[in-house]
Design a protein around this motif. Structure first.
Motif, PDB file in Angstrom:
ATOM      1  N   TRP A 131      -4.313 -22.382 -55.672  1.00 11.58           N
ATOM      2  CA  TRP A 131      -5.197 -22.658 -56.791  1.00 11.58           C
ATOM      3  C   TRP A 131      -4.381 -22.587 -58.066  1.00 11.58           C
ATOM      4  CZ3 TRP A 131      -6.033 -17.842 -54.257  1.00 11.58           C
ATOM      5  CH2 TRP A 131      -5.758 -16.716 -55.010  1.00 11.58           C
ATOM      6  N   GLU A 132      -5.010 -22.917 -59.189  1.00  8.15           N
ATOM      7  CA  GLU A 132      -4.309 -22.867 -60.469  1.00  8.15           C
ATOM      8  C   GLU A 132      -3.982 -21.419 -60.805  1.00  8.15           C
ATOM      9  OE1 GLU A 132      -3.294 -25.323 -62.846  1.00  8.15           O
ATOM     10  OE2 GLU A 132      -3.530 -26.498 -61.032  1.00  8.15           O
ATOM     11  N   VAL A 133      -2.685 -21.140 -60.966  1.00  7.00           N
ATOM     12  CA  VAL A 133      -2.220 -19.781 -61.239  1.00  7.00           C
ATOM     13  C   VAL A 133      -1.619 -19.752 -62.642  1.00  7.00           C
ATOM     14  CG1 VAL A 133      -0.593 -18.002 -60.525  1.00  7.00           C
ATOM     15  CG2 VAL A 133      -1.754 -19.370 -58.802  1.00  7.00           C
ATOM     16  N   ASP A 134      -2.107 -18.842 -63.468  1.00  6.83           N
ATOM     17  CA  ASP A 134      -1.581 -18.650 -64.814  1.00  6.83           C
ATOM     18  C   ASP A 134      -0.192 -18.025 -64.700  1.00  6.83           C
ATOM     19  OD1 ASP A 134      -0.985 -16.912 -67.239  1.00  6.83           O
ATOM     20  OD2 ASP A 134      -2.785 -17.973 -67.950  1.00  6.83           O
ATOM     21  N   MET A 135       0.817 -18.731 -65.182  1.00  2.00           N
ATOM     22  CA  MET A 135       2.205 -18.287 -64.993  1.00  2.00           C
ATOM     23  C   MET A 135       2.501 -16.981 -65.725  1.00  2.00           C
ATOM     24  SD  MET A 135       3.904 -22.083 -65.136  1.00  2.00           S
ATOM     25  CE  MET A 135       5.597 -21.515 -65.204  1.00  2.00           C
ATOM     26  N   LEU A 136       2.101 -16.871 -66.990  1.00  2.00           N
ATOM     27  CA  LEU A 136       2.385 -15.665 -67.757  1.00  2.00           C
ATOM     28  C   LEU A 136       1.647 -14.459 -67.184  1.00  2.00           C
ATOM     29  CD1 LEU A 136       3.874 -14.344 -70.081  1.00  2.00           C
ATOM     30  CD2 LEU A 136       1.983 -15.028 -71.600  1.00  2.00           C
ATOM     31  N   ALA A 137       0.398 -14.656 -66.783  1.00  4.67           N
ATOM     32  CA  ALA A 137      -0.362 -13.557 -66.183  1.00  4.67           C
ATOM     33  C   ALA A 137       0.298 -13.085 -64.886  1.00  4.67           C
ATOM     34  CB  ALA A 137      -1.807 -13.990 -65.916  1.00  4.67           C
ATOM     35  N   SER A 138       0.792 -14.022 -64.075  1.00  2.56           N
ATOM     36  CA  SER A 138       1.477 -13.657 -62.834  1.00  2.56           C
ATOM     37  C   SER A 138       2.742 -12.855 -63.124  1.00  2.56           C
ATOM     38  CB  SER A 138       1.838 -14.910 -62.029  1.00  2.56           C
ATOM     39  OG  SER A 138       0.678 -15.573 -61.606  1.00  2.56           O
ATOM     40  N   SER A 156      -0.284 -23.103 -66.355  1.00  3.33           N
ATOM     41  CA  SER A 156      -0.483 -22.764 -64.945  1.00  3.33           C
ATOM     42  C   SER A 156       0.040 -23.888 -64.062  1.00  3.33           C
ATOM     43  CB  SER A 156      -1.972 -22.523 -64.676  1.00  3.33           C
ATOM     44  OG  SER A 156      -2.719 -23.675 -64.980  1.00  3.33           O
ATOM     45  N   PHE A 157       0.090 -23.594 -62.767  1.00  5.22           N
ATOM     46  CA  PHE A 157       0.436 -24.591 -61.758  1.00  5.22           C
ATOM     47  C   PHE A 157      -0.202 -24.182 -60.451  1.00  5.22           C
ATOM     48  CE2 PHE A 157       3.443 -21.418 -60.640  1.00  5.22           C
ATOM     49  CZ  PHE A 157       4.053 -21.735 -59.430  1.00  5.22           C
ATOM     50  N   ASN A 158      -0.245 -25.096 -59.482  1.00  8.48           N
ATOM     51  CA  ASN A 158      -0.847 -24.808 -58.180  1.00  8.48           C
ATOM     52  C   ASN A 158       0.100 -23.971 -57.347  1.00  8.48           C
ATOM     53  OD1 ASN A 158      -3.429 -25.874 -58.103  1.00  8.48           O
ATOM     54  ND2 ASN A 158      -2.699 -27.928 -57.637  1.00  8.48           N
ATOM     55  N   ALA A 159      -0.350 -22.789 -56.960  1.00  8.72           N
ATOM     56  CA  ALA A 159       0.446 -21.887 -56.125  1.00  8.72           C
ATOM     57  C   ALA A 159      -0.482 -20.880 -55.479  1.00  8.72           C
ATOM     58  CB  ALA A 159       1.495 -21.168 -56.980  1.00  8.72           C
TER      59      ALA A 159
END
Length: 169
Positions: free
Chosen positions: A6-13, A42-45
């Motif tokens: 799903w769309e994952v927020d990069m900075l939050a991750s 974000s990106f799909n991961a």
């Protein structure tokens, strides 16, 4: 193992992964720089696997960093890819050993505080490849190490869930 994409927020991750090593950073007097472009997005991961990837990279970097040094966690977009990298300023890895660090149960503390089973980078590579990505290492003895994980933005969103192949034991 199937990915849950799903769309994952990069900075939050990135921030979630940092939480897992925060105590070790403070105990070992190691600084941390998080570097991204504004609005990295974000990106799909698979959010859980991405967090594990970043945590394992950070854990290794902290383990190999001498006190009063800084570890850098970076994320950037390069065309159709997303690249996460972690850089330490530890002892570095000899060129002939660089490919071996991704093998299961391969560990070498090289006089550092790093202790582990040797599964961390093996899992990193497996999870990144499961996303259709690649892992690269850039290291020089006495100058530190950077491990980069490149994920295709579009590839991860296509087709049925990817599965991790297990080797027969």
């Amino acid at each position: 193992m199937a990915l849950n994409l799903w769309e994952v927020d990069m900075l939050a991750s990135m921030k979630e992964a940092v939480e897992g090593v925060q105590d070790r950073l403070m105990t070992n007097h190691i600084g941390l720089d998080i570097v991204t472009t504004p609005g990295i997005g974000s990106f799909n991961a698979d959010a859980k696997r991405l967090k594990q990837i970043l945590f394992n990279l950070l854990s290794n970097a902290v383990g190999f960093s001498p006190p009063n040094e800084t570890v850098t966690l970076k994320a950037e977009r390069n065309g159709g890819t997303v690249v996460f990298s972690v850089t330490d300023r530890g002892p570095g890895i000899e060129p002939e050993r660089q490919d071996k660090v991704f093998e299961m149960f391969e560990t070498d503390s090289q006089g550092s505080q790093h202790r582990g089973t040797g599964l961390g980078l093996s899992l990193v590579r497996s999870f990144v490849e499961l996303h259709g990505g690649t892992v690269a290492i850039n290291s020089a003895v006495g100058q530190g190490t950077t491990v980069s994980c490149e994920f295709p933005i579009e590839h991860a969103a296509k087709g049925p869930p990817k599965e991790l192949k297990r080797s027969a034991s």
